[in-house]
Design a protein around this motif. Sequence first.
Motif, PDB file in Angstrom:
ATOM      1  N   LEU A 278       0.825  -1.210   0.000  1.00 49.75           N
ATOM      2  CA  LEU A 278       0.000   0.000   0.000  1.00 49.75           C
ATOM      3  C   LEU A 278       0.861   1.263   0.000  1.00 49.75           C
ATOM      4  N   ARG A 279       2.041   1.163   0.557  1.00 50.97           N
ATOM      5  CA  ARG A 279       2.915   2.342   0.552  1.00 50.97           C
ATOM      6  C   ARG A 279       3.603   2.538  -0.802  1.00 50.97           C
ATOM      7  N   GLY A 280       3.466   1.548  -1.682  1.00 55.81           N
ATOM      8  CA  GLY A 280       3.884   1.753  -3.068  1.00 55.81           C
ATOM      9  C   GLY A 280       5.312   1.394  -3.394  1.00 55.81           C
ATOM     10  N   GLU A 285       5.081  -0.010 -11.252  1.00 57.28           N
ATOM     11  CA  GLU A 285       3.844   0.736 -11.507  1.00 57.28           C
ATOM     12  C   GLU A 285       2.803  -0.096 -12.240  1.00 57.28           C
ATOM     13  N   HIS A 286       3.222  -1.264 -12.743  1.00 58.29           N
ATOM     14  CA  HIS A 286       2.265  -2.150 -13.404  1.00 58.29           C
ATOM     15  C   HIS A 286       1.730  -3.212 -12.452  1.00 58.29           C
ATOM     16  N   GLY A 287       2.055  -3.059 -11.185  1.00 60.10           N
ATOM     17  CA  GLY A 287       1.584  -4.032 -10.205  1.00 60.10           C
ATOM     18  C   GLY A 287       2.330  -5.346 -10.260  1.00 60.10           C
ATOM     19  N   LYS A 288       3.542  -5.295 -10.813  1.00 62.03           N
ATOM     20  CA  LYS A 288       4.309  -6.530 -11.004  1.00 62.03           C
ATOM     21  C   LYS A 288       5.482  -6.556 -10.032  1.00 62.03           C
ATOM     22  N   ALA A 289       5.705  -7.712  -9.433  1.00 65.55           N
ATOM     23  CA  ALA A 289       6.869  -7.862  -8.555  1.00 65.55           C
ATOM     24  C   ALA A 289       8.099  -8.061  -9.427  1.00 65.55           C
ATOM     25  N   LEU A 290       9.067  -7.188  -9.280  1.00 67.51           N
ATOM     26  CA  LEU A 290      10.293  -7.301 -10.071  1.00 67.51           C
ATOM     27  C   LEU A 290      11.337  -8.079  -9.285  1.00 67.51           C
ATOM     28  N   PHE A 329       4.764   6.227  -1.279  1.00 66.40           N
ATOM     29  CA  PHE A 329       5.631   6.420  -2.433  1.00 66.40           C
ATOM     30  C   PHE A 329       4.863   6.303  -3.742  1.00 66.40           C
ATOM     31  N   ASP A 330       5.373   7.020  -4.760  1.00 65.24           N
ATOM     32  CA  ASP A 330       4.906   6.836  -6.135  1.00 65.24           C
ATOM     33  C   ASP A 330       6.107   6.401  -6.964  1.00 65.24           C
ATOM     34  N   GLU A 331       5.897   5.474  -7.886  1.00 65.89           N
ATOM     35  CA  GLU A 331       7.009   5.109  -8.756  1.00 65.89           C
ATOM     36  C   GLU A 331       7.201   6.193  -9.804  1.00 65.89           C
ATOM     37  N   THR A 332       8.424   6.727  -9.884  1.00 66.68           N
ATOM     38  CA  THR A 332       8.689   7.831 -10.810  1.00 66.68           C
ATOM     39  C   THR A 332       9.827   7.495 -11.773  1.00 66.68           C
ATOM     40  N   THR A 333      10.076   6.218 -11.960  1.00 68.87           N
ATOM     41  CA  THR A 333      11.203   5.779 -12.797  1.00 68.87           C
ATOM     42  C   THR A 333      11.190   6.452 -14.164  1.00 68.87           C
ATOM     43  N   SER A 334      10.047   6.366 -14.799  1.00 67.76           N
ATOM     44  CA  SER A 334       9.955   6.876 -16.158  1.00 67.76           C
ATOM     45  C   SER A 334      10.054   8.405 -16.174  1.00 67.76           C
ATOM     46  N   LEU A 335       9.324   9.039 -15.281  1.00 60.36           N
ATOM     47  CA  LEU A 335       9.347  10.511 -15.230  1.00 60.36           C
ATOM     48  C   LEU A 335      10.750  11.037 -14.949  1.00 60.36           C
TER      49      LEU A 335
END
Lengths: 542, 336
Positions: A278-280, A285-290, A329-335
Amino acid sequence: MRYAALGVALLAVSSLPDYRNVAQRAGLVHVFPNGGDTAKRYILETTGSGAAFLDYDNDGFQDAFLVSGEGGTNRLYRNDQRGHFAEVTAAAGLGRKGWGQGVCAGDYDNDGFTDLVVTYWGRNVLYRNLEGRRFLDVTGRARLTQERTRYNTGCAFLDYDRDGDLDLFVANYLKFDFATAPQPGANPYCWYRNLPVNCGPRGLAFDSNLLYRNDGGVFTDVSESAGVATGQQSYCLGVLTGDFTGDGWTDVFVACDQTPSLLYVNQRDGRFSEEGLLRGVALDEHGKALSGMGAAAGDYDGDGRLDIFRTNFSDERETLYRNRGEGEFDETTSLAGLAHNTRFVGWGCAFLDFDNDGWKDLLLVNGHVFPEVEKLKIDIRYKDRAILYRNLGGGRFADISESGGAAMRERHSARGLAVGDTDNDGSLEALVNNQNEPPSLFAAARGPTGNWMILDLVGVQTNRSALGARVRVTAGGRTRIDEVRSGGSYLSQGDLRLHFGVARAPAADIEVEWPSGTKQTLRAVPVNRVVKILETEKPTGG
Amino acid sequence: MRAIKLLLLSASALAQNDALIEGLKQFQAGNYAAAEASLAKAQADPRGRAFLALTRAATSRCRQAAAELADQFEKNTDAEVRRLTGIALVQCQLGGNRIDEAQATAAKLRAAFPNDADVLYQLARLHMRAWNDIVYEMFQKAPASFRVNQISAEIFETQANYPAAIAEYRKAIEKNPRALNLHFRLGRALLLNSHAREALAQALQEFEAELALNPHDAAAEYQIGQILTAQQKPAEAARRYQRALELAPDFPEALLALGKWKLTERRNDEAITLLERSVRMLPRSEAARYSLMMAYRNAGRTADALREKAELEKLQKPPEGEFTEFLKKLGEKKPE
């Protein structure tokens, strides 16, 4: 206009680090074995090993320690303060064989000398530093002996209960046994791009992470009662501590392979609550465990919060999680411009300000887990180069790997990465543990353009290593933050001192928030020096 | 096997026909010669005739067995006997190259036993066989057609041989520059073939070329949006997703992509509207569930976020009895 553009280009080039690998010249010449180099039969051959910078003899200079897989020994190198490291493993009592994995440092007995933990597939070892002369294996005496073979990976000291002594967190990868491990090709989890390869982690049994509470130099396993061992369904590797929620209590992020990464949020009552999803920070960002390997923390966007960076597998992206406050947190990899390097398997990583402009850049090292991939002749390689991102400010990075110097272009199967200032000149070096090769030592041939300061914090009421201390450095109208931490990166230990770039500012204000609760302020501290800060009993400055 | 056990039980209970019991036992043990000898003596019983036909089919004598198999499949009231004879009949029809008859039998089998793994396996074999036959026919009858290159490319793609797929798509485009879908497939293969940034630009060109042929291709618009996202042009990407949705309002992936963009723009309410639609259309999509969970979280709707989290965790849970335990056993090596 053309001249202005040329000026900008020249400035950009002059502030590039031009990293050279000076390991050979510096005396870091030993090979650190770690399984096969053309094929790896078992997953155990893929995960080692870590690297560390620590000042074990308190001479003010960072020494180097490297962990070895089976077939070699861990080694300690003393920094002779003249750009050379002398191997002192035997005299220091640190020679040890086995499947060494990670390393972390901290003064667990508060005697003023930094101690070491080395993790193993097998049983971990705690080395007590005897006044900077040698180390003594005190695992048994400290009650850290493990009752069974475990696949221990990342570790970190931390003072999670803020009682002034250092506790220990150890991540566990999975349950592995040579006698029962499936062979390459044995099941669908033992194949990669139609090649039979070592099996796992999928298909192998989970194990549990460990938390040991320190009470006066003796540890108690509190993993169950503290809530870090229950129901673990993740294959855990890199450990990263930090106050991610901003409440003054140390939390723990764990990068996990092919499964959700974990964020243990400190409940301030001796327990942790795992809240990564939930904390992100559990998934992408695709909901996939890397396939999380290493992790680093830093305030990349200058908003006063610790963000998290994680390295992952090939055909995945690295992941950057921006802390939007209170540990969400928000995933900002691409940005942020980090989404394009998808052919690498990333391991050690660190935020570091190589040009001292006050913005944390990013360094990561790479290498595949399957040497067999070389047979495919594709753009994914077993040995690969490092990646360097320059922080452009405004939350964006530029990939300057190819222009970052010859060291950046060398190909290795790299794992551990430790960053520190070995010559106290304000320019950071990076120590890399390469599988089956001598380590690399990245040193910038071109000095940094900006001013800097290195803060060497010493706790008094707080643990002596000052782990968990939050520092704010304000200079030139900007405030930068960081925390003193043990462990991090990939199974590695960086310089415990904090490095800050301050651009052109001649002086900086420093605020330290100690885990004891004391706040300490130093005004107009001149730059370009190492500043030792001893914890005061009462708040200062203000 | 369960059918045979049941039959054995019922036959034993009635104790009417020793030959039938013996035949079933031998069939179960795989002793087909002995089974046939016994079952031949039990033909007065429909079960005897059914298993005699099954024994003959199992020993490559479909011609002798076919009529009885068909009769039993149509008329026998025992579901297990119907299932077994139906499967054997499809196998015989396939072996005799009677594809149409096999398809008809398979359709009836599927209707009667929709969740049966053996039945589904036979259907998969049947379709594979039909596919192979048609492709062979195409190669024989129209070797110069761009369709041959197209199908070759698609086969290479399934084998992850992307360089070969790209080459075949290019040949197909050269032969028929106006054919739809070729540029689209080429663009996708280019993306799959390389991790280099240049591949993005090349693929972008192909998707644009597809749109030039068919300006109503929502999937091409979406792919361009994905590339622009990777190239860190989120606003341009969003326009493409928007366009894709204008062309195909119920395009769930485009809804998701646009919803995620709104999320980064902190337009939580708009994001939630789009993502809720996406989840309705793709209830098993982890990506959609995850984004909706984050949107609720960011909007402060904690209860909704927790509900989505629970749904996401259900999706991420390994299948019942996961594989893992089975695989561990499969690959286990006994300690020496």
